[in-house]
Design a protein around this motif. Structure first.
Motif, PDB file in Angstrom:
ATOM      1  N   ALA A   1      17.381  55.265  82.251  1.00  0.00           N
ATOM      2  CA  ALA A   1      16.407  54.270  82.724  1.00  0.00           C
ATOM      3  C   ALA A   1      16.136  54.532  84.202  1.00  0.00           C
ATOM      4  O   ALA A   1      17.010  54.995  84.933  1.00  0.00           O
TER       5      ALA A   1
ATOM      6  N   VAL B   1      15.935  53.539  87.835  1.00  0.00           N
ATOM      7  CA  VAL B   1      16.451  52.489  88.718  1.00  0.00           C
ATOM      8  C   VAL B   1      15.854  52.738  90.103  1.00  0.00           C
ATOM      9  O   VAL B   1      15.894  53.857  90.614  1.00  0.00           O
TER      10      VAL B   1
ATOM     11  N   ASP C   1      13.094  43.078  92.516  1.00  0.00           N
ATOM     12  CA  ASP C   1      12.485  42.456  91.326  1.00  0.00           C
ATOM     13  C   ASP C   1      12.220  43.409  90.178  1.00  0.00           C
ATOM     14  O   ASP C   1      12.464  43.086  89.031  1.00  0.00           O
ATOM     15  N   LYS C   2      11.722  44.586  90.488  1.00  0.00           N
ATOM     16  CA  LYS C   2      11.273  45.417  89.370  1.00  0.00           C
ATOM     17  C   LYS C   2      12.422  46.120  88.625  1.00  0.00           C
ATOM     18  O   LYS C   2      12.164  46.800  87.632  1.00  0.00           O
ATOM     19  N   ASN C   3      13.637  45.950  89.087  1.00  0.00           N
ATOM     20  CA  ASN C   3      14.784  46.562  88.397  1.00  0.00           C
ATOM     21  C   ASN C   3      15.365  45.655  87.327  1.00  0.00           C
ATOM     22  O   ASN C   3      15.500  44.454  87.536  1.00  0.00           O
ATOM     23  N   ASP C   4      15.774  46.250  86.224  1.00  0.00           N
ATOM     24  CA  ASP C   4      16.605  45.509  85.275  1.00  0.00           C
ATOM     25  C   ASP C   4      18.049  45.523  85.781  1.00  0.00           C
ATOM     26  O   ASP C   4      18.779  44.567  85.642  1.00  0.00           O
ATOM     27  N   GLU C   5      18.429  46.646  86.390  1.00  0.00           N
ATOM     28  CA  GLU C   5      19.837  46.843  86.761  1.00  0.00           C
ATOM     29  C   GLU C   5      20.030  46.554  88.242  1.00  0.00           C
ATOM     30  O   GLU C   5      20.246  47.460  89.038  1.00  0.00           O
ATOM     31  N   ARG C   6      19.934  45.301  88.592  1.00  0.00           N
ATOM     32  CA  ARG C   6      20.008  44.925  90.010  1.00  0.00           C
ATOM     33  C   ARG C   6      21.440  44.878  90.528  1.00  0.00           C
ATOM     34  O   ARG C   6      21.670  44.814  91.728  1.00  0.00           O
TER      35      ARG C   6
END
Ligand SMILES: *Cc1c(COP(=O)(O)O)cnc(C)c1O
Length: 535
Positions: free
Chosen positions: A93, A95, A118-123
């Protein structure tokens, strides 16, 4: 090259300021001082790090004397937004990491990568320093290494040398190899070309402290960055050892004291195709750690003592505010602050209770401890809890300051009389807290480990005990060192402190004057340029 090479310094942690919670311990303190020294002396170095949202643990002590960890989200208004970001592919993915710039601590430009956008799923990747699971750690190191090199490109910075401070940044080497391969090099040529530009500093003389991962896990995370399994194994073995890998993809490496270099070369003697490890002894940034009044008065015994007593009173006040304990400014005060791990033998001085109890009864000795353990290290927590128990048993003479940080480090290394260090030799890499103490006129009482063999002039600028003798059996070593510690403490330290103040002050003068140049960042940076960057 007739200019100094531009260096990108990679590190997982930076100890720049106590409230900027981007460090765990000595590695970060060194990196912070390195950045400040680079700015102070005009060396062309930039730093790369991660922006930790929660930093390292705040390790507190409960009412019943237990160590517990707490994490908080921190916000730093002084960060500069570069408006740039990088992307790293992790576990299939994309990041993204935002690039912050930090330059407000009189430090060289430091770029910190932050996945909490914000635009990350994996913050979560840049959530907690030295995350809890291997996958998390690898993801962090991919952002630091691969993301760090990409950040240099994104910012248009022209970098000659990539300096990996510890093995955490090893994936930056993979990114450099990939860049060369993308431009048409074979793998072998790309490795050689990358190697010309990488240098490495090792910090861990304890073999278990050197991180490794299974090859499968690296492949699954995508940390290989295009390299094959065979290439991974040829660089870092299987399981993949980050230190071994760093030693094989660097043109030069160093350990952080001369004794540590000996230890490290022995420790990695069995590794083929690695670079030599030279010794470049750590140093400190004086404006951060050393009291100007002390430094400025080494030629005037009365004023030097007054400056010391001012610092000692500040320490006593600090202890009163934090712990409600009233220490006595006329009593010899020993400081001991260390990461809580077994080989540092935090409670060593208590081994023969009669010896210390006698001194406590006569009110001849006070000891102030501090230290944190890794949040997952139950043995480390037991060490902390043991020290807390000692402070409860001897409430007038023993203090434990919770949550060791730069503030505590600074107050202690200025305000104590003696700085104690008793690791099982040779396991201490360097030990910069002793340098801070030495230059503040706080006399070192230490085994000959880390930096101390290079500085110690026994009985003149501090003391050694144990004569640097090594034993295979820990119990024999402990017995030998304990006798030596008590001999020096009872036979020299206490009598000189209470009966010969003049000699004590002249030892303080010697301590400061023998260390102020040799263990200041300028000497260290010069050596990094001469022996690592420019070779
Ligand atoms: C100076 C310092 C260190 C490093 O000191 P060591 O002698 O290596 O233990 C670690 N933590 C803090 C908070 C410091 O101030």
């Amino acid at each position: 090259m007739n200019r100094k090479p531009n260096v990108a310094y990679f590190c997982m942690e930076y100890g720049l300021e106590s409230s900027f919670k981007q460090y765990a311990g000595g590695l970060g303190i060194l990196a912070g001082d390195y950045m400040k020294g680079a700015r102070q002396h005009g060396f062309p170095i930039v730093g790369i790090g991660l922006m930790w949202k929660q930093g390292y643990t705040d390790q507190m002590i409960s009412e019943d004397g237990k160590a517990y960890d707490s994490y908080h989200n921190y916000k730093y208004p002084f960060l500069k937004d570069t408006g740039r970001e990088v992307c790293v592919r992790i576990r299939n993915a994309d990041v993204y990491a935002k690039i912050w710039k930090v330059d407000c601590f009189d430090n060289a430009d430091l770029y910190m990568l932050d996945t909490d956008i914000d635009k990350n799923d994996e913050r979560w990747i840049t959530g907690q320093l030295y995350g809890w699971f291997p996958e998390e750690r690898i993801a962090q190191e991919m952002i630091l290494g691969i993301g760090g090199v990409r950040a240099m490109r994104e910012l248009g910075l022209d970098i000659d040398i990539y300096h990996f401070n510890e093995g955490h940044a090893v994936f930056a080497g993979f990114e450099l190899i990939k860049e060369y391969m993308d431009s048409g090099y074979s793998y072998e040529d790309a490795l050689e070309a990358a190697k010309e530009r990488i240098v490495f500093t090792t910090h861990t003389p304890v073999i278990q402290g050197n991180e490794s991962h299974t090859i499968e896990r690296l492949m699954y995370m995508g940390a290989n960055n295009g390299l094959t399994i065979e290439q991974l194994v040829s660089i870092g073995d299987a399981p993949f050892n980050m230190t071994v890998a760093a030693l094989r993809i660097s043109k030069a490496a160093n350990a952080v004291a001369q004794l540590h270099a000996e230890t490290a070369n022995k420790m990695w003697a069995h590794i083929d195709n690695r670079c030599e490890i030279t010794g470049i002894t750590n140093a400190i940034h004086l404006p951060t750690w050393v009291d100007e009044e002390v430094l400025g008065n080494t030629d005037n015994p009365t004023r030097l003592w007054d400056a010391h007593m001012k610092n000692k009173r500040a320490l006593i006040e600090f202890v009163r505010e934090r712990n409600g304990v009233e220490l006595d400014e006329d009593v010899l005060t020993i400081g001991f602050a260390r990461r809580a791990v077994a080989y540092k033998r935090s409670n060593f001085i208590f081994t023969d209770r009669e010896v210390v109890e006698d001194l406590f009864r006569k009110n001849k000795l006070q000891i102030i401890f501090s230290g944190r353990s890794h949040p997952l290290d139950d043995n480390g927590k037991a060490i902390v809890e043991n020290l807390v128990a000692m402070s409860k048993e001897y409430p007038n003479n023993v203090v434990f300051l919770e949550n060791y940080d730069m503030t505590i480090g600074s107050v202690l290394t200025r305000g104590c009389d003696v700085w104690l260090n008793n690791p099982r030799r040779p396991k201490e890499a360097s030990g910069t807290s002793g340098m801070k103490a030495a230059m503040n006129g706080v006399l070192n009482l230490s085994v000959l480990d880390g930096w101390w063999p290079e500085a110690c002039d026994h009985g003149n600028n501090g003391w050694q005990f144990g004569d640097g003798i090594e034993f295979i059996d820990d119990r024999e070593l402990d017995a030998h060192d304990l006798k030596a510690l008590y001999d020096v403490l009872l036979g020299s330290v206490l009598p000189i402190y209470y009966e010969n103040r003049e000699r004590w002050i002249s030892m303080m003068q010697n301590s400061i004057d023998s260390c102020r140049e040799q263990f200041a960042v300028k000497r260290m940076l010069d050596e990094y340029y001469e022996n690592l960057y420019e070779v």
